[in-house]
Design an enzyme around this catalytic site. Structure first.
Site, PDB file in Angstrom:
ATOM      1  N   ASP A  42      15.373  -2.124 -46.789  1.00 14.87           N
ATOM      2  CA  ASP A  42      16.828  -2.772 -45.790  1.00 14.87           C
ATOM      3  C   ASP A  42      17.034  -2.200 -45.180  1.00 14.87           C
ATOM      4  OD1 ASP A  42      16.196  -5.036 -47.673  1.00 14.87           O
ATOM      5  OD2 ASP A  42      17.944  -5.021 -48.665  1.00 14.87           O
TER       6      ASP A  42
ATOM      7  N   GLU B 166      27.164  -6.218 -41.305  1.00 11.82           N
ATOM      8  CA  GLU B 166      28.586  -6.358 -42.012  1.00 11.82           C
ATOM      9  C   GLU B 166      28.858  -5.632 -40.432  1.00 11.82           C
ATOM     10  OE1 GLU B 166      27.740  -2.873 -43.719  1.00 11.82           O
ATOM     11  OE2 GLU B 166      27.474  -4.571 -44.928  1.00 11.82           O
TER      12      GLU B 166
ATOM     13  N   ASP C 212      41.657   1.178 -48.464  1.00  3.65           N
ATOM     14  CA  ASP C 212      40.843   1.547 -48.276  1.00  3.65           C
ATOM     15  C   ASP C 212      39.443   1.582 -46.799  1.00  3.65           C
ATOM     16  OD1 ASP C 212      41.671   3.590 -49.718  1.00  3.65           O
ATOM     17  OD2 ASP C 212      39.900   3.823 -51.204  1.00  3.65           O
TER      18      ASP C 212
ATOM     19  N   THR D 122      26.167 -10.652 -49.623  1.00  2.00           N
ATOM     20  CA  THR D 122      25.384  -9.867 -50.927  1.00  2.00           C
ATOM     21  C   THR D 122      25.082  -8.511 -50.796  1.00  2.00           C
ATOM     22  OG1 THR D 122      22.948 -10.341 -50.169  1.00  2.00           O
ATOM     23  CG2 THR D 122      24.195 -12.087 -51.168  1.00  2.00           C
ATOM     24  N   ALA D 123      25.338  -7.514 -49.288  1.00  2.00           N
ATOM     25  CA  ALA D 123      25.324  -6.368 -49.457  1.00  2.00           C
ATOM     26  C   ALA D 123      26.797  -5.930 -49.675  1.00  2.00           C
ATOM     27  CB  ALA D 123      25.047  -5.808 -48.023  1.00  2.00           C
ATOM     28  N   TYR D 124      27.251  -5.063 -48.897  1.00  2.00           N
ATOM     29  CA  TYR D 124      28.366  -4.066 -48.956  1.00  2.00           C
ATOM     30  C   TYR D 124      30.004  -5.395 -49.201  1.00  2.00           C
ATOM     31  CZ  TYR D 124      32.322  -0.504 -47.462  1.00  2.00           C
ATOM     32  OH  TYR D 124      33.109   0.307 -47.747  1.00  2.00           O
ATOM     33  N   ASN D 125      29.496  -6.546 -48.243  1.00  3.86           N
ATOM     34  CA  ASN D 125      30.676  -7.267 -49.009  1.00  3.86           C
ATOM     35  C   ASN D 125      30.917  -7.632 -49.893  1.00  3.86           C
ATOM     36  OD1 ASN D 125      32.540  -9.913 -47.846  1.00  3.86           O
ATOM     37  ND2 ASN D 125      30.730 -10.506 -49.128  1.00  3.86           N
TER      38      ASN D 125
END
Length: 255
Positions: free
Chosen positions: A44, A115, A144, A155-158
């Site tokens: 990815d 993002e 943070d 569906t990644a960092y979020n």
């Protein structure tokens, strides 16, 4: 069946480079500018770099997984590529535009397909003012960091930051705090895609913050504006049995 003109690109890993040598010998390869489709071999991270690097060519991209994470990729198979490309379904993505103002007053503009995230640079929590379309919604968020995610990137960092999974094509964005301390009850918001998000860093010299659009980082920012691009799109191609919409839906039932 007319065979599409293919340009292959691959990550620098040994596995991807070996696959590139094999597959480019099996299928006639053309220069990127002459291709009907770009086939990306990697994970990815490499797919995101490919989208950024070749965005101006306006070519659809079909990825094959030869990396650690492959949410944006199809399964790697050497045979039947022309037939797979003929059957593939296109998903159109709109990136976010990040405008980050640094301490010196300069502005850096970047695109993000997953993002835009703000993160504290030191041990001290970041203090951030959150405004939507010019109206302040949170005077002081102690955290943070905070991120704005597309549907494809939800569906990644979020998701790791406990943000919502967004259905593809829902015309919304996710605004998700990262380890929020104050206000304690705020866990983020789902916004219309046309919303302009302004994030102001309070006390940036004592509590410095960086801003990242996908993998492009800007250090020591004082203000970041995020909005969906109005004129930039990219097409990702997926095998019908593994299309991106179904993958995002299935993530809501993962346990």
């Amino acid at each position: 069946m007319t065979r599409p003109a293919i340009a292959f690109v691959a990550s620098r890993t040994e596995e991807a480079q070996a696959a590139l040598a094999q597959i480019s010998a099996q299928y006639a390869q053309v220069p990127l500018a002459e291709a009907d489709v770009i086939v990306a071999l990697g994970g990815d991270g490499f797919m995101l770099r490919t989208l950024h690097r070749h965005l101006a060519l306006k070519k659809p991209v079909y990825g094959m997984k030869l990396g650690t994470v492959g949410f944006l990729m199809n399964q790697f198979r050497m045979d039947g590529l022309s037939e797979r490309l003929a059957r593939a379904q296109s998903t159109v993505l709109k990136p976010l535009v990040m405008e980050a103002v640094g301490e010196s007053g300069g502005t850096a503009t970047s695109l993000a397909f997953n993002e835009v995230s703000l993160l504290r640079q030191t041990k001290q929590a970041a203090h951030i003012r959150v405004s939507l379309n010019g109206t302040v919604k949170i005077d002081e968020l102690m955290c943070d960091g905070i991120l704005v995610s597309t549907t494809a990137g939800s569906t990644a960092y979020n998701l790791s930051a406990h943000g919502p999974i967004l259905p593809l094509g829902a015309d919304v964005l996710a605004l998700t705090p990262i380890s929020p301390f104050r206000p304690r009850r705020w866990r983020g918001a789902i916004l219309r895609a046309g919303t302009e998000v302004k994030l102001e860093v309070l006390d940036p010299y004592k509590r410095p913050v960086s801003a990242t659009a996908d993998s492009n980082e800007v250090r020591d920012v004082v203000e970041v504006t995020v909005r969906e691009s109005r004129d930039t799109t990219v097409s990702l191609m997926f095998d019908p049995e593994h299309n991106l919409e179904d993958r995002i839906l299935n993530e809501q039932f993962a346990y």
